[in-house]
Design a protein around this motif. Structure first.
Motif, PDB file in Angstrom:
ATOM      1  N   SER B  61       0.789  -1.344  -0.022  1.00  0.00           N
ATOM      2  CA  SER B  61      -0.034  -0.060   0.144  1.00  0.00           C
ATOM      3  C   SER B  61       1.028   1.283   0.324  1.00  0.00           C
ATOM      4  O   SER B  61       0.426   2.125  -0.430  1.00  0.00           O
ATOM      5  CB  SER B  61      -0.923   0.504   1.018  1.00  0.00           C
ATOM      6  N   ALA B 239       2.161   4.077  -7.835  1.00  0.00           N
ATOM      7  CA  ALA B 239       2.926   4.142  -6.317  1.00  0.00           C
ATOM      8  C   ALA B 239       2.317   4.974  -5.519  1.00  0.00           C
ATOM      9  O   ALA B 239       0.735   5.101  -6.068  1.00  0.00           O
ATOM     10  CB  ALA B 239       4.224   4.509  -6.525  1.00  0.00           C
ATOM     11  N   VAL B 240       1.458   4.073  -4.281  1.00  0.00           N
ATOM     12  CA  VAL B 240       0.687   4.744  -3.915  1.00  0.00           C
ATOM     13  C   VAL B 240       1.213   5.925  -3.093  1.00  0.00           C
ATOM     14  O   VAL B 240       2.365   5.581  -2.688  1.00  0.00           O
ATOM     15  CB  VAL B 240      -0.120   3.720  -3.397  1.00  0.00           C
ATOM     16  N   MET B 241       0.387   6.307  -2.374  1.00  0.00           N
ATOM     17  CA  MET B 241       1.017   7.147  -1.416  1.00  0.00           C
ATOM     18  C   MET B 241       1.809   6.564  -0.389  1.00  0.00           C
ATOM     19  O   MET B 241       2.313   6.016   0.237  1.00  0.00           O
ATOM     20  CB  MET B 241      -0.998   7.709  -0.250  1.00  0.00           C
ATOM     21  N   PRO B 242       2.939   7.576  -0.035  1.00  0.00           N
ATOM     22  CA  PRO B 242       3.300   7.954   1.652  1.00  0.00           C
ATOM     23  C   PRO B 242       2.797   8.245   2.699  1.00  0.00           C
ATOM     24  O   PRO B 242       2.631   8.748   3.900  1.00  0.00           O
ATOM     25  CB  PRO B 242       5.132   8.148   1.057  1.00  0.00           C
ATOM     26  N   ASN B 274      -6.717  -5.576   2.877  1.00  0.00           N
ATOM     27  CA  ASN B 274      -7.347  -5.118   1.978  1.00  0.00           C
ATOM     28  C   ASN B 274      -7.347  -6.527   0.508  1.00  0.00           C
ATOM     29  O   ASN B 274      -6.260  -6.447   0.361  1.00  0.00           O
ATOM     30  CB  ASN B 274      -6.985  -3.753   1.565  1.00  0.00           C
TER      31      ASN B 274
END
Lengths: 401, 401
Positions: B61, B239-242, B274
DNA sequence: GTGTCGGCCGTCTGCCGACAA
DNA sequence: TTGTCGGCAGACGGCCGACAC
């Protein structure tokens, strides 16, 4: 789901940090979006980190109070003196929300024994750009029916001059946002009476950034003749993500465990500071902390001033009276200086302001000289006896500042 | 920033959980969006929780590998037997991404001594709805130029029947999404050759949900004559959130610290699962775990089958060979069953599939009876001697299933 | 059976000055 | 000085069958 564009910048004062590998994130723009009261500690300086403040930021971001039984971290002091190894400015790719990433390393007991502060470590106030303006968007500004009405003074101050001999005078403006993306606008001076407008290009910007009436835009004209463009969203009273990644409880625990582990091993850890989400700054220059805590006499009944940001992105002072001094959370965080001062505010609209503040946030009104030259600062008995502190520092001797 | 709409549902099988206080989140729709292979453990049952798997989900994630020195949690077993106190299904308000929240309580040593599994604890496979279809959106479907082309069989199976005597036959469809919001579509049967189309209302749905070509929509016609509508976004390789809230390192530490604290105090903790972000399920019904670990003989060279989801949301088997058995991370997680099986896949396109799987994910091809009746299952020496386990369970006697 | 296109009409975007606050 | 509106022209949304794969 978010990305972040970022740029490394040593102290937060690089006019144009061209680091190469990453897209440049303009420091002036970052500070303009963060607000006039936000200043980042200097790269390489010593700072004081407050787990409680960090916890407040996570609480505000997840919009969820801590309800789980958080394990105790008896070794974790409510304030950690740290070396600041890295400060980078970032902006959320989805929302353009600004935040900073800091790498902190708690000082070892030996390092804490003889702390000599450099003058620079006093923390320079963030340099607000000179040629900039901030406008809160009206319904007309955000409607699809028209463009953006530029306040006259703002246009004359920050936009390149128009050729007024033409009819109507107009030009193309190119502005860079926080991610380095360029936005083109047709700037025109027309109408009866005459006014400055942004027409073509404006609506795509509004829809791309999902701006609504009440949000603000910031235009900056910097020394390099670049036009910069930032946004500041209105404080929507909305609940925010429980993140769907990690429970807010685990986040709270993680923050404490990471700090505790770093403190125990004198290793580095990383935090995010979100100036607009966080109720208060929780990484404070050591000198600022020391001055406030050891060189300021406060007592119940004392009057003080404190700076706040207005809705127009400027600064104003509010007055108040100290009504008490003591621990915010005597059980979990005894002897913490975080929000140790209970206050009452003069104005009746004070409901929005915190009932508790920290010493370094306020300016007590006394007859004593408040701020002696930082070079002459010298600390005797830095921690009151009996206060828990860092290993090796308890009841230790002098601390040179 | 995200909200989540949620509904409490005891075991994940409430056809229409009308809980009152919160908006109803339809369980069928949740499972349809989660995929055919995803099943949630039963409320009240015992499960095995794998911190390693949870960690993998956070890694996926945040799109960031762990690089910090994670503190050791020597007391934290790689697998925790837990009581499952709560399972709730949620959907991210921004993205409609489905996820589940579970409240787990590690069993005390006493509770672990005599575990009697109920038949229900074997875990019922998730009931896939019968009348549903899932279509991956084409460029034409998502373009503003036209509507949505409904596959003929799909329309005849899940949409209410049209009156074909009219010209052209059409009706208004009302479908509820995961949050209970209703969407209206004009369903028409026209063109040459004739085809089913959704016209009016479709484009607002596409733009509201920000659907792009490659994403999928799911329509369900349930027993209550409700039309349900879910979405499944394409696996964007983004890419997803840092997260800008908490560093990924702190999240990793938080997950471990929360589990370790809960295990040490036998208190409850909360996790998010998830299904579409997580590489593998990390909360497994205890019976499924026990069967796989203690009643399945595997060895290097053995052939096996494993189920995977296809792009069309159906299921297919892939074949492979076991190439090794051993710890994924011998240093931090010795004697863990998480991904303890190294495998090779038959098909050359196997690059996407994990090189390591867990025992309960695969179906070894043997001549032995694989699945004796759960009622006759009886465990001898549940943990191999020498394996670290839960206090009080090491080298303990029988474990009744 | 269904994805994409050209054609066509209607709505809405978006630029303009008027007008008033 | 600037927020909102009516007017207007052009762009795009969106419904249709044609056509091809």
């Amino acid at each position: 789901m978010r990305l972040s564009s970022s740029s490394t910048s040593s102290a937060g004062f690089n006019p144009q940090p061209e680091e190469g590998e990453k897209k440049c994130l303009n420091s002036e723009l970052w500070h303009a979006c963060a607000g006039p009261l936000v200043s980042l500690p200097q790269f390489g300086s010593r700072v004081v980190y407050f787990p409680q403040g960090h916890s407040e930021q996570v609480t505000a971001s997840t919009n969820k109070e801590v309800d789980a039984t958080i394990p105790n971290y008896p070794g974790l002091s409510p304030q950690l003196i740290c070396q600041l190894h890295n400060v980078t400015m970032h902006a959320d790719v989805e929302t353009d929300e600004v935040y900073a990433q800091m790498t902190l390393q708690p000082l070892s007991p030996e390092e804490q024994k003889d702390i000599c502060l450099l003058p620079a470590e006093l923390g320079t106030p963030s340099k607000q750009p000179t040629n900039y303006f901030c406008k809160t968007l009206t319904a007309s500004d955000t409607s699809t029916h028209g463009g953006f009405s530029v306040p006259r003074r703002a246009a004359e101050k920050v936009f390149p001059p128009l050729d007024y001999s033409q009819t109507p005078p107009c030009q193309e403006l190119i502005a860079k946002d926080l991610h380095g993306n360029e936005w083109k606008f047709r700037h025109i001076f027309r109408g009866q009476p005459k006014r400055h407008l942004l027409t073509t290009g404006w609506s795509v910007f509004v829809s791309a950034k999902r701006l609504v009436a009440g949000d603000s835009v910031i235009f900056i004209w910097n020394e390099n003749n670049q036009l910069l463009l930032g946004i500041r969203r209105a404080n929507r009273p909305q609940a925010v993500m429980p993140s769907s990644v990690l429970s807010s409880d685990s986040m709270q625990i993680g923050l404490l465990a990471a700090a505790a582990h770093a403190a125990a091993t004198n290793s580095r850890f990383t935090i995010f500071y979100n100036p607009r989400a966080s109720p208060s700054e929780f990484v404070i220059p050591l000198a600022k902390y020391a001055k406030a805590v050891y060189h300021t006499r406060v007592s119940v009944g004392m009057r003080f001033r404190m700076l706040f940001e207005t809705e127009e992105s400027s600064v104003r002072r509010y007055m108040g009276t100290i009504t008490g001094i003591g621990d915010l959370d005597p059980v979990r965080w005894p002897n913490s200086h975080w929000r140790s001062v209970k206050v009452g505010w003069d104005e009746s609209t004070a409901g929005e302001r915190q009932p508790r503040v920290s010493l370094w946030e306020i300016e007590p009104l006394t007859t004593f000289p408040m701020y002696p030259s930082p070079f002459s600062l010298r600390l005797k008995r830095p921690w009151p006896s009996g206060l828990p502190s860092f290993p090796g520092l308890k009841d230790s001797g002098d601390m040179n500042l």
